[in-house]
Design an enzyme around this catalytic site. Structure first.
Site, short mmCIF file in Angstrom:
data_model
loop_
_atom_site.label_atom_id
_atom_site.label_comp_id
_atom_site.label_asym_id
_atom_site.label_seq_id
_atom_site.Cartn_x
_atom_site.Cartn_y
_atom_site.Cartn_z
N SER A 68 0.83 -1.21 0.00
CA SER A 68 0.00 0.00 0.00
C SER A 68 0.87 1.26 0.00
O SER A 68 1.90 1.33 0.66
CB SER A 68 -0.90 0.01 1.24
OG SER A 68 -1.51 1.28 1.36
N LEU A 69 0.38 2.27 -0.73
CA LEU A 69 1.08 3.57 -0.75
C LEU A 69 0.68 4.44 0.45
O LEU A 69 1.30 5.46 0.70
CB LEU A 69 0.72 4.33 -2.03
CG LEU A 69 1.16 3.70 -3.35
CD1 LEU A 69 0.67 4.53 -4.53
CD2 LEU A 69 2.68 3.55 -3.41
N LYS A 123 -14.03 -3.27 4.68
CA LYS A 123 -14.81 -2.03 4.70
C LYS A 123 -16.22 -2.22 5.27
O LYS A 123 -16.72 -1.33 5.96
CB LYS A 123 -14.87 -1.41 3.29
CG LYS A 123 -13.52 -0.90 2.83
CD LYS A 123 -13.61 -0.25 1.45
CE LYS A 123 -12.26 0.31 1.05
NZ LYS A 123 -12.32 1.04 -0.23
N ASN A 151 -13.98 3.53 4.75
CA ASN A 151 -12.55 3.45 4.39
C ASN A 151 -11.69 4.26 5.37
O ASN A 151 -10.48 4.35 5.21
CB ASN A 151 -12.29 3.88 2.94
CG ASN A 151 -12.29 5.38 2.75
OD1 ASN A 151 -12.83 6.13 3.57
ND2 ASN A 151 -11.69 5.84 1.66
N ASP A 196 -13.75 8.09 -0.50
CA ASP A 196 -13.43 7.81 -1.91
C ASP A 196 -14.18 8.76 -2.86
O ASP A 196 -13.61 9.28 -3.82
CB ASP A 196 -13.78 6.36 -2.27
CG ASP A 196 -12.71 5.39 -1.83
OD1 ASP A 196 -11.55 5.81 -1.63
OD2 ASP A 196 -13.03 4.20 -1.67
N ALA A 205 -19.39 -1.58 -11.25
CA ALA A 205 -20.41 -1.42 -10.20
C ALA A 205 -19.89 -1.98 -8.87
O ALA A 205 -20.66 -2.34 -8.00
CB ALA A 205 -21.69 -2.13 -10.60
N GLY A 260 -16.99 -1.64 -5.46
CA GLY A 260 -16.88 -0.70 -4.35
C GLY A 260 -16.50 0.71 -4.80
O GLY A 260 -17.12 1.70 -4.39
N ALA A 261 -15.49 0.82 -5.65
CA ALA A 261 -15.05 2.15 -6.10
C ALA A 261 -16.11 2.79 -6.98
O ALA A 261 -16.40 3.99 -6.86
CB ALA A 261 -13.73 2.02 -6.87
N LEU A 285 -10.04 5.27 -12.87
CA LEU A 285 -9.64 5.21 -11.46
C LEU A 285 -8.30 4.51 -11.26
O LEU A 285 -7.70 4.60 -10.21
CB LEU A 285 -10.73 4.51 -10.62
CG LEU A 285 -12.12 5.13 -10.65
CD1 LEU A 285 -12.98 4.54 -9.53
CD2 LEU A 285 -12.09 6.65 -10.54
N TYR A 330 -4.40 4.03 -11.37
CA TYR A 330 -3.29 4.99 -11.35
C TYR A 330 -1.95 4.36 -11.73
O TYR A 330 -0.98 5.07 -11.95
CB TYR A 330 -3.18 5.70 -9.99
CG TYR A 330 -3.20 4.80 -8.79
CD1 TYR A 330 -2.03 4.28 -8.25
CD2 TYR A 330 -4.40 4.47 -8.18
CE1 TYR A 330 -2.06 3.46 -7.15
CE2 TYR A 330 -4.44 3.66 -7.07
CZ TYR A 330 -3.26 3.15 -6.57
OH TYR A 330 -3.31 2.34 -5.47
P1 NAP Z 1 -14.39 -4.38 -7.28
O1 NAP Z 1 -15.24 -4.02 -6.12
O2 NAP Z 1 -13.82 -5.75 -7.38
O3 NAP Z 1 -15.27 -4.10 -8.62
C1 NAP Z 1 -14.75 -4.38 -9.89
C2 NAP Z 1 -15.76 -3.99 -10.97
O4 NAP Z 1 -15.14 -4.17 -12.23
C3 NAP Z 1 -17.02 -4.82 -10.98
O5 NAP Z 1 -18.09 -4.03 -11.39
C4 NAP Z 1 -16.71 -5.89 -12.01
O6 NAP Z 1 -17.85 -6.35 -12.69
C5 NAP Z 1 -15.88 -5.12 -12.99
N1 NAP Z 1 -14.94 -6.00 -13.68
C6 NAP Z 1 -13.91 -6.69 -13.13
N2 NAP Z 1 -13.27 -7.38 -14.08
C7 NAP Z 1 -13.91 -7.13 -15.24
C8 NAP Z 1 -13.73 -7.59 -16.58
N3 NAP Z 1 -12.73 -8.44 -16.91
N4 NAP Z 1 -14.56 -7.14 -17.53
C9 NAP Z 1 -15.56 -6.28 -17.21
N5 NAP Z 1 -15.80 -5.84 -15.98
C10 NAP Z 1 -14.97 -6.25 -15.00
O7 NAP Z 1 -13.15 -3.41 -7.42
P2 NAP Z 1 -13.03 -1.89 -6.90
O8 NAP Z 1 -12.49 -1.87 -5.52
O9 NAP Z 1 -14.30 -1.21 -7.18
O10 NAP Z 1 -11.86 -1.33 -7.85
C11 NAP Z 1 -12.09 -1.08 -9.23
C12 NAP Z 1 -10.92 -0.32 -9.82
O11 NAP Z 1 -10.82 0.96 -9.20
C13 NAP Z 1 -9.57 -0.99 -9.61
O12 NAP Z 1 -8.80 -0.78 -10.76
C14 NAP Z 1 -8.96 -0.23 -8.45
O13 NAP Z 1 -7.55 -0.21 -8.50
C15 NAP Z 1 -9.50 1.18 -8.74
N6 NAP Z 1 -9.57 2.01 -7.52
C16 NAP Z 1 -8.91 3.21 -7.53
C17 NAP Z 1 -8.98 4.02 -6.42
C18 NAP Z 1 -8.25 5.34 -6.43
O14 NAP Z 1 -8.11 5.96 -5.36
N7 NAP Z 1 -7.79 5.81 -7.56
C19 NAP Z 1 -9.73 3.64 -5.31
C20 NAP Z 1 -10.41 2.41 -5.34
C21 NAP Z 1 -10.32 1.59 -6.46
P3 NAP Z 1 -18.79 -7.53 -12.10
O15 NAP Z 1 -19.79 -6.83 -11.19
O16 NAP Z 1 -19.40 -8.08 -13.31
O17 NAP Z 1 -17.90 -8.47 -11.38
#
Ligand code: NAP
Length: 273
Positions: free
Chosen positions: A9-10, A60, A81, A96, A122, A124-125, A215, A217
């Site tokens: 983690s950063l 969370k 978070n 977030d 759809a 968490g993020a 989202l 980075y």
């Molecule tokens: P998560 O809860 O696991 O949700 C992932 C989402 O992406 C779900 O809607 C999933 O669809 C979809 N998905 C996953 N693999 C896929 C694929 N191969 N094709 C199509 N849809 C796919 O993950 P999360 O925590 O929300 O994180 C999502 C992204 O946001 C990650 O890249 C994470 O690094 C980034 N993030 C960035 C920050 C930031 O501060 N910049 C903060 C949080 C997260 P299904 O519902 O169909 O499974």
């Protein structure tokens, strides 16, 4: 911070850089706490007199259950978070969405109110971004691989919008074609993190979209952002959201504005402030 995994983690580097920059005698450490350990870790925060806690996957929801109170955003998302202390009460927060909005406003110069937005994903993020955009009065179309998850996210986002007095129907489920009519598109899927990933949406649909945010980075420029730039859109990666959600946590714990530039510099991220 608590979560699993947390080793890479950063967050410790971000927060410790901020403490050092402002000369605060605070320190931030990461504890690997697997699923099932959230309530115990929050109880430990109380017992040890720790002033702030970041919470990451998979804790969370457990942390939300263990807090004395939840902020409106944390309550809507059912996800915490960040925990802060107010006298002897532990308040669960979710920063977030605020982090994403600050990134959109300060880095892209955009107020989302009234803009047509599409969120890809759809999870968490995505839900945090959907709630944040809907709360600001932006119509949101949720496009996701699994229809059930999309419907749940629409339920959460719609309730958040209605709580602000917005009319029903501000948040809807849609297909990828919705991107064609969007002002702002946000990728909240992990597609683009790994080389060889397919794009989360057909780049031909991006013509006319004003802003494309990813989202992700790392890498800083995903294939989606490269395609969006080619299509003439302003692009935004996830660095700003990452830093600004941490900055919001820092402000809640210390009562001081976070030195965002110093925090970013500590982890090799260049951000204006
Ligand atoms: P998560 O809860 O696991 O949700 C992932 C989402 O992406 C779900 O809607 C999933 O669809 C979809 N998905 C996953 N693999 C896929 C694929 N191969 N094709 C199509 N849809 C796919 O993950 P999360 O925590 O929300 O994180 C999502 C992204 O946001 C990650 O890249 C994470 O690094 C980034 N993030 C960035 C920050 C930031 O501060 N910049 C903060 C949080 C997260 P299904 O519902 O169909 O499974």
């Amino acid at each position: 911070m608590i979560g699993d995994p947390v080793r890479h983690s950063l967050s410790p580097a971000l927060h410790n850089a901020a403490f050092a920059h402002l000369g605060l005698d605070w320190t931030y450490v990461a504890f690997e706490v697997p699923a099932g350990g959230g309530a115990g870790a929050v109880a430990a925060m109380r017992a040890l007199g720790i002033d702030g806690l970041s919470v990451t996957m998979p804790l969370k929801a457990e942390a939300a259950e263990a807090c004395d109170e939840l902020s409106p955003a944390a309550a809507m998302l059912g996800a915490v978070n960040c925990v802060r202390r107010s006298a002897d009460r532990l308040i669960g927060e979710n920063t977030d969405g605020a982090g994403f909005l600050r990134s959109l406003r300060t880095q892209a110069g955009v107020d989302p109110a009234g803009l047509r937005t599409v969120v890809l994903g759809a999870g968490g993020a995505a839900r945090a971004v959907i709630v944040a955009l809907a709360t600001e009065g932006a119509p949101v179309t949720v496009v996701n691989r699994s229809p059930d998850a999309a419907a749940r996210a629409v339920g959460v986002g719609g309730a958040a919008a209605e709580a602000t007095g917005a009319p029903a129907g501000l948040v809807t489920v849609g297909g990828p074609e919705a991107v064609r009519n969007a002002d702002v598109v946000v990728n909240a899927t992990p597609l683009g993190m790994t080389e060889g990933d397919s794009l989360p949406v057909d780049p031909a649909l991006l013509q006319g979209v004003q802003i494309v945010a990813d989202l992700i980075y790392r890498p800083e420029r995903t294939p989606l952002l490269a395609a969006a730039a080619q299509a003439g859109a302003v692009t935004l990666n996830g660095v700003g959201m990452l830093l600004y959600q941490a900055a919001e946590q820092f402000r809640m714990w210390t009562g001081r504005d976070a030195p965002v530039r110093a925090m970013g510099a500590a982890v090799g991220l260049d951000i204006a402030g």
